[in-house]
Design a protein around this motif. Structure first.
Motif, PDB file in Angstrom:
ATOM      1  N   LEU A  65       0.822  -1.205   0.000  1.00  0.00           N
ATOM      2  CA  LEU A  65       0.000   0.000   0.000  1.00  0.00           C
ATOM      3  C   LEU A  65       0.859   1.260   0.000  1.00  0.00           C
ATOM      4  CD1 LEU A  65      -2.976  -0.719   2.440  1.00  0.00           C
ATOM      5  CD2 LEU A  65      -3.057  -0.435  -0.041  1.00  0.00           C
ATOM      6  N   LEU A  66       1.898   1.242   0.829  1.00  0.00           N
ATOM      7  CA  LEU A  66       2.808   2.383   0.870  1.00  0.00           C
ATOM      8  C   LEU A  66       3.493   2.573  -0.478  1.00  0.00           C
ATOM      9  CD1 LEU A  66       4.061   4.550   2.716  1.00  0.00           C
ATOM     10  CD2 LEU A  66       5.871   2.908   3.255  1.00  0.00           C
ATOM     11  N   GLY A  67       3.883   1.457  -1.100  1.00  0.00           N
ATOM     12  CA  GLY A  67       4.519   1.534  -2.415  1.00  0.00           C
ATOM     13  C   GLY A  67       3.586   2.085  -3.469  1.00  0.00           C
ATOM     14  N   ILE A  68       2.335   1.668  -3.442  1.00  0.00           N
ATOM     15  CA  ILE A  68       1.358   2.171  -4.422  1.00  0.00           C
ATOM     16  C   ILE A  68       1.207   3.680  -4.300  1.00  0.00           C
ATOM     17  CG2 ILE A  68      -1.093   2.167  -5.018  1.00  0.00           C
ATOM     18  CD1 ILE A  68      -1.113  -0.832  -4.340  1.00  0.00           C
ATOM     19  N   TRP A  69       1.169   4.156  -3.058  1.00  0.00           N
ATOM     20  CA  TRP A  69       1.044   5.602  -2.847  1.00  0.00           C
ATOM     21  C   TRP A  69       2.279   6.336  -3.362  1.00  0.00           C
ATOM     22  CZ3 TRP A  69       2.825   8.335   2.070  1.00  0.00           C
ATOM     23  CH2 TRP A  69       2.610   9.703   1.953  1.00  0.00           C
ATOM     24  N   ARG A  70       3.484   5.881  -2.956  1.00  0.00           N
ATOM     25  CA  ARG A  70       4.706   6.575  -3.351  1.00  0.00           C
ATOM     26  C   ARG A  70       4.941   6.498  -4.857  1.00  0.00           C
ATOM     27  NH1 ARG A  70       5.266  10.378  -0.686  1.00  0.00           N
ATOM     28  NH2 ARG A  70       7.143  10.706  -1.905  1.00  0.00           N
ATOM     29  N   TYR A  71       4.728   5.313  -5.453  1.00  0.00           N
ATOM     30  CA  TYR A  71       4.972   5.176  -6.889  1.00  0.00           C
ATOM     31  C   TYR A  71       3.883   5.868  -7.693  1.00  0.00           C
ATOM     32  CZ  TYR A  71       8.052   1.686  -4.887  1.00  0.00           C
ATOM     33  OH  TYR A  71       8.997   1.056  -4.117  1.00  0.00           O
ATOM     34  N   GLY A  72       2.670   5.937  -7.121  1.00  0.00           N
ATOM     35  CA  GLY A  72       1.618   6.705  -7.777  1.00  0.00           C
ATOM     36  C   GLY A  72       1.953   8.193  -7.822  1.00  0.00           C
ATOM     37  N   TRP A  73       2.573   8.697  -6.751  1.00  0.00           N
ATOM     38  CA  TRP A  73       3.008  10.088  -6.700  1.00  0.00           C
ATOM     39  C   TRP A  73       4.112  10.333  -7.718  1.00  0.00           C
ATOM     40  CZ3 TRP A  73       1.225  14.501  -5.521  1.00  0.00           C
ATOM     41  CH2 TRP A  73       2.029  15.580  -5.163  1.00  0.00           C
ATOM     42  N   TRP A  74       5.040   9.388  -7.808  1.00  0.00           N
ATOM     43  CA  TRP A  74       6.116   9.475  -8.802  1.00  0.00           C
ATOM     44  C   TRP A  74       5.532   9.492 -10.215  1.00  0.00           C
ATOM     45  CZ3 TRP A  74      11.614   9.193  -8.057  1.00  0.00           C
ATOM     46  CH2 TRP A  74      12.352   9.046  -9.229  1.00  0.00           C
ATOM     47  N   PHE A  75       4.550   8.596 -10.469  1.00  0.00           N
ATOM     48  CA  PHE A  75       3.930   8.518 -11.793  1.00  0.00           C
ATOM     49  C   PHE A  75       3.206   9.824 -12.114  1.00  0.00           C
ATOM     50  CE2 PHE A  75       0.377   7.276 -14.611  1.00  0.00           C
ATOM     51  CZ  PHE A  75       1.123   6.789 -15.672  1.00  0.00           C
ATOM     52  N   THR A  76       2.580  10.436 -11.112  1.00  0.00           N
ATOM     53  CA  THR A  76       1.917  11.727 -11.316  1.00  0.00           C
ATOM     54  C   THR A  76       2.918  12.778 -11.791  1.00  0.00           C
ATOM     55  OG1 THR A  76       0.257  11.229  -9.629  1.00  0.00           O
ATOM     56  CG2 THR A  76       0.574  13.541 -10.201  1.00  0.00           C
ATOM     57  N   HIS A  77       4.078  12.840 -11.128  1.00  0.00           N
ATOM     58  CA  HIS A  77       5.122  13.769 -11.551  1.00  0.00           C
ATOM     59  C   HIS A  77       5.589  13.458 -12.968  1.00  0.00           C
ATOM     60  CE1 HIS A  77       5.851  16.360  -8.159  1.00  0.00           C
ATOM     61  NE2 HIS A  77       5.947  15.344  -7.323  1.00  0.00           N
ATOM     62  N   ALA A  78       5.732  12.174 -13.278  1.00  0.00           N
ATOM     63  CA  ALA A  78       6.211  11.787 -14.605  1.00  0.00           C
ATOM     64  C   ALA A  78       5.227  12.221 -15.696  1.00  0.00           C
ATOM     65  CB  ALA A  78       6.430  10.272 -14.660  1.00  0.00           C
ATOM     66  N   VAL A  79       3.937  12.053 -15.448  1.00  0.00           N
ATOM     67  CA  VAL A  79       2.928  12.455 -16.434  1.00  0.00           C
ATOM     68  C   VAL A  79       2.914  13.968 -16.599  1.00  0.00           C
ATOM     69  CG1 VAL A  79       0.449  12.522 -16.910  1.00  0.00           C
ATOM     70  CG2 VAL A  79       1.509  10.402 -16.094  1.00  0.00           C
ATOM     71  N   ARG A  80       2.953  14.689 -15.487  1.00  0.00           N
ATOM     72  CA  ARG A  80       2.965  16.148 -15.555  1.00  0.00           C
ATOM     73  C   ARG A  80       4.219  16.654 -16.265  1.00  0.00           C
ATOM     74  NH1 ARG A  80       0.047  19.394 -12.029  1.00  0.00           N
ATOM     75  NH2 ARG A  80       1.913  20.687 -11.775  1.00  0.00           N
ATOM     76  N   ALA A  81       5.371  16.033 -15.969  1.00  0.00           N
ATOM     77  CA  ALA A  81       6.613  16.434 -16.633  1.00  0.00           C
ATOM     78  C   ALA A  81       6.529  16.194 -18.126  1.00  0.00           C
ATOM     79  CB  ALA A  81       7.794  15.672 -16.032  1.00  0.00           C
ATOM     80  N   TRP A  82       5.934  15.074 -18.518  1.00  0.00           N
ATOM     81  CA  TRP A  82       5.780  14.767 -19.947  1.00  0.00           C
ATOM     82  C   TRP A  82       4.882  15.799 -20.627  1.00  0.00           C
ATOM     83  CZ3 TRP A  82       1.389  13.024 -22.781  1.00  0.00           C
ATOM     84  CH2 TRP A  82       1.684  12.615 -24.082  1.00  0.00           C
ATOM     85  N   ILE A  83       3.801  16.186 -19.982  1.00  0.00           N
ATOM     86  CA  ILE A  83       2.894  17.191 -20.552  1.00  0.00           C
ATOM     87  C   ILE A  83       3.614  18.527 -20.732  1.00  0.00           C
ATOM     88  CG2 ILE A  83       0.808  18.550 -20.119  1.00  0.00           C
ATOM     89  CD1 ILE A  83      -0.346  16.079 -18.686  1.00  0.00           C
ATOM     90  N   TYR A  84       4.366  18.929 -19.702  1.00  0.00           N
ATOM     91  CA  TYR A  84       5.085  20.203 -19.783  1.00  0.00           C
ATOM     92  C   TYR A  84       6.174  20.154 -20.852  1.00  0.00           C
ATOM     93  CZ  TYR A  84       7.722  24.350 -18.397  1.00  0.00           C
ATOM     94  OH  TYR A  84       8.365  25.574 -18.399  1.00  0.00           O
ATOM     95  N   GLY A  85       6.960  19.071 -20.861  1.00  0.00           N
ATOM     96  CA  GLY A  85       8.069  18.978 -21.805  1.00  0.00           C
ATOM     97  C   GLY A  85       7.642  18.704 -23.226  1.00  0.00           C
ATOM     98  N   ARG A  86       6.514  18.045 -23.402  1.00  0.00           N
ATOM     99  CA  ARG A  86       6.077  17.650 -24.755  1.00  0.00           C
ATOM    100  C   ARG A  86       5.135  18.664 -25.389  1.00  0.00           C
ATOM    101  NH1 ARG A  86       5.295  16.702 -29.173  1.00  0.00           N
ATOM    102  NH2 ARG A  86       4.933  14.738 -30.285  1.00  0.00           N
ATOM    103  N   PHE A  87       4.331  19.357 -24.592  1.00  0.00           N
ATOM    104  CA  PHE A  87       3.306  20.228 -25.165  1.00  0.00           C
ATOM    105  C   PHE A  87       3.402  21.678 -24.691  1.00  0.00           C
ATOM    106  CE2 PHE A  87       1.486  15.921 -24.903  1.00  0.00           C
ATOM    107  CZ  PHE A  87       1.251  15.681 -26.253  1.00  0.00           C
ATOM    108  N   VAL A  88       3.467  21.887 -23.368  1.00  0.00           N
ATOM    109  CA  VAL A  88       3.355  23.238 -22.836  1.00  0.00           C
ATOM    110  C   VAL A  88       4.595  24.060 -23.153  1.00  0.00           C
ATOM    111  CG1 VAL A  88       3.086  24.619 -20.737  1.00  0.00           C
ATOM    112  CG2 VAL A  88       1.808  22.483 -21.004  1.00  0.00           C
ATOM    113  N   TYR A  89       5.775  23.563 -22.763  1.00  0.00           N
ATOM    114  CA  TYR A  89       6.972  24.366 -23.004  1.00  0.00           C
ATOM    115  C   TYR A  89       7.286  24.562 -24.479  1.00  0.00           C
ATOM    116  CZ  TYR A  89      11.657  26.117 -23.257  1.00  0.00           C
ATOM    117  OH  TYR A  89      12.741  26.868 -23.595  1.00  0.00           O
ATOM    118  N   PRO A  90       7.142  23.556 -25.357  1.00  0.00           N
ATOM    119  CA  PRO A  90       7.423  23.805 -26.778  1.00  0.00           C
ATOM    120  C   PRO A  90       6.621  24.957 -27.368  1.00  0.00           C
ATOM    121  CG  PRO A  90       7.343  21.454 -26.390  1.00  0.00           C
ATOM    122  CD  PRO A  90       6.918  22.115 -25.101  1.00  0.00           C
TER     123      PRO A  90
END
Length: 536
Positions: A65-90
């Motif tokens: 359960l702890l891993g799901i929470w922590r890795y879910g938070w990591w995945f959230t950052h990864a998705v947001r970073a992809w959106i910023y780097g792929r669409f917003v910043y360009p």
């Protein structure tokens, strides 16, 4: 002869090999990862019963359960970073290029640079990179040098006269009369406020060991024209490590983490630090006395340590001021610079020192930033600040559980836990490889130990916020008092550390069912409330 004249030369040339996308996924890299997961599969099938045996499955459930929470938070950052780097910043970058191509230029460029007994090779490359950016921008520039040593001043002055005499660049030297980078920055800003600096001018804050890559400044400039509410932006960094290879790998892994996190945060129009290595500011806030005084004498009032001033962390002070003022801040992924790390002496000692400095700066500023509340910043940024405080404890939960379970139930559980760590950290590293120069098989191991050591150092530092050490600029120290009061304060800090760590161990063991909670009768007996029944 000064020792800096004979030390080196240092290989601090720009990194030219920077494969992107699928180019870094060579056949050998794919083979290594396949072999890695194959070995993990063998380990997982060997120790599979340790996770789901009747005695340990509850512990596994808690860790999962702890891993799901922590890795879910990591995945959230990864998705947001992809959106910023792929669409917003360009889209920002393209709009900025159009502004630049249409002829807009800043009136003047101001470089606020602090240096202290830096190595000659590094200083020369830094100044050349600044002058190149001024020349490419095609506008006048001023280098405001906060210096504490004549050697640096003469070296820079001679270099400008020898190689850049045809460039419209002015050198202003501000000699500090007391030690400390904060004081040097404050003196430079005071000189700027008396000089020819207008409120919409752009000021580049940078360290004396930070080499600008081509267009590092140029990528940032049009964004300030494009977005009038933008007050500061920070840039990408790469490390040039002169020292042990394992330290170089650790630093490159941390910079990959930084890129992912910065892009995620920037999607909300804020960042969690305005890196002191290099950040660009609009001048209107920087020339205010309130801002200058905060940088010079930033401090905290602490119930145990009293009032104490910050030694390092000037970048956190500038960030806190901007956050408090509701300013928009951005991360510019394609504005690159090179941090030169010269590791002299013990690499492990330097690593722990860096952790203490970074973690201390984060803890000292994170609490007051959280106190501003989510109404003063985007909610996601406020939640990230909260997560920084919580994660230092949650990171320690799973190893505590694994160790306790191995001692109390199944000694093989620790081997299964190691396999679990190897798999999960490689999955996290797969995200990091997208932000690193190469696929490095050491990342999963470095990542885990980085998280573990960082969490432990934070737990140590949170009760010792006044204790500071900065190896640069003369190995400055603070909070190392003596006398009866200091000894009592240190005893209280040690007691609190022991208390909270014990509470962590006991709470985790209770949560996972490793130990039974005390019965009401036991508590009554301990408190001395039990009474003997009268004899008949």
């Amino acid at each position: 002869m000064d020792s800096r004249e004979i030390t080196g030369p240092y290989d601090v040339d720009e990194i030219t090999h920077r494969p992107k996308g699928w180019a870094k996924w060579t056949p050998f890299a794919i083979f290594q990862i396949t072999l890695y997961f194959g070995l993990c599969f063998i380990g997982l099938t060997t120790f599979e019963n340790v996770f789901f045996s009747p005695a340990t499955r509850e512990i596994t459930f808690v860790i999962g359960l702890l891993g799901i929470w922590r890795y879910g938070w990591w995945f959230t950052h990864a998705v947001r970073a992809w959106i910023y780097g792929r669409f917003v910043y360009p889209s920002m970058r393209d709009a900025g290029r159009k502004v630049w191509d249409d002829g807009w230029r800043p009136r003047h460029l101001h470089f606020m640079m602090t240096t202290y007994k830096e190595h000659r090779d590094i200083t020369e490359k830094v100044i050349r990179s600044i002058c190149r950016e001024i020349r490419d921008a095609g506008v006048p520039g001023t280098i405001w040098l906060g210096s504490g040593d004549r050697f640096d001043e003469e070296l820079i002055s001679e270099l400008l006269q020898r190689e850049w005499s045809d460039l419209d660049v002015t050198l202003h030297i501000v000699r500090q009369n007391q030690p400390g980078k904060r004081l040097a920055i404050g003196l430079v800003l005071r000189a700027m406020s008396r000089g020819d600096v207008e409120k919409d001018d752009l000021i580049i804050f940078m360290d004396g060991d930070f080499i600008l890559a081509k267009n590092a400044v140029g990528a940032c400039l049009p964004l300030f024209k494009l977005y009038p509410d933008l007050q500061a932006c920070t840039t990408d960094e790469e490390v040039l490590c002169i020292g042990p290879k394992w330290i170089a790998n650790w630093l490159t892994m941390r910079f990959a983490q930084r890129r992912l996190a910065m892009q995620s945060h920037s999607l909300s129009g804020r960042v969690l630090t305005l890196t002191g290595r290099m950040s660009v500011f609009r001048a209107n806030h920087l020339l205010k006395l309130k801002f200058i005084r905060l940088l010079e004498a930033d401090h905290l009032e602490h119930w145990l340590w009293g009032k104490f001033r910050f030694l390092s962390g000037d970048d956190k002070s500038t960030w806190y001021y901007m956050l408090q003022s509701g300013c928009r801040m951005l991360y510019v992924p394609d504005a690159m610079g090179y941090t030169v790390e010269v590791i002299e002496g013990s690499g492990m000692d330097r690593m722990v020192q860096n952790f203490r400095r970074w973690s201390g700066n984060m803890l000292r500023n994170g609490a007051r930033a959280l106190a501003l509340g989510p109404h003063r910043m985007p909610f996601f940024i406020w939640w990230c600040l909260l997560d920084q405080r919580v994660s230092m404890w949650t990171m320690l939960v799973s190893p505590v559980l694994a160790i306790c379970t191995s001692f109390l139930y199944d000694p093989y559980y620790i081997f299964g836990y190691v396999v679990f760590i190897c798999i999960t950290r490689m999955l996290l590293s797969l995200f990091l490889y997208g932000y690193a120069r190469k696929v490095d098989l050491s990342y999963p191991f470095i990542l885990y130990f980085n998280q573990l050591i960082n969490a432990s150092v934070k737990v140590y530092c949170i009760f010792r916020l006044s204790k500071q050490r900065w190896s640069n600029r003369g190995d400055q120290r603070a909070g190392e008092g003596d006398g009866l009061v200091a000894r009592l304060q240190n005893l209280m800090a040690s007691y609190l550390t022991l208390l909270y760590v014990t509470m962590l161990f006991v709470g985790v063991c209770l949560m996972a069912g490793l130990i039974e909670p005390p019965s009401s009768g036991m508590v009554t007996n301990l408190l001395g409330f039990s009474s003997s029944r009268p004899m008949s």
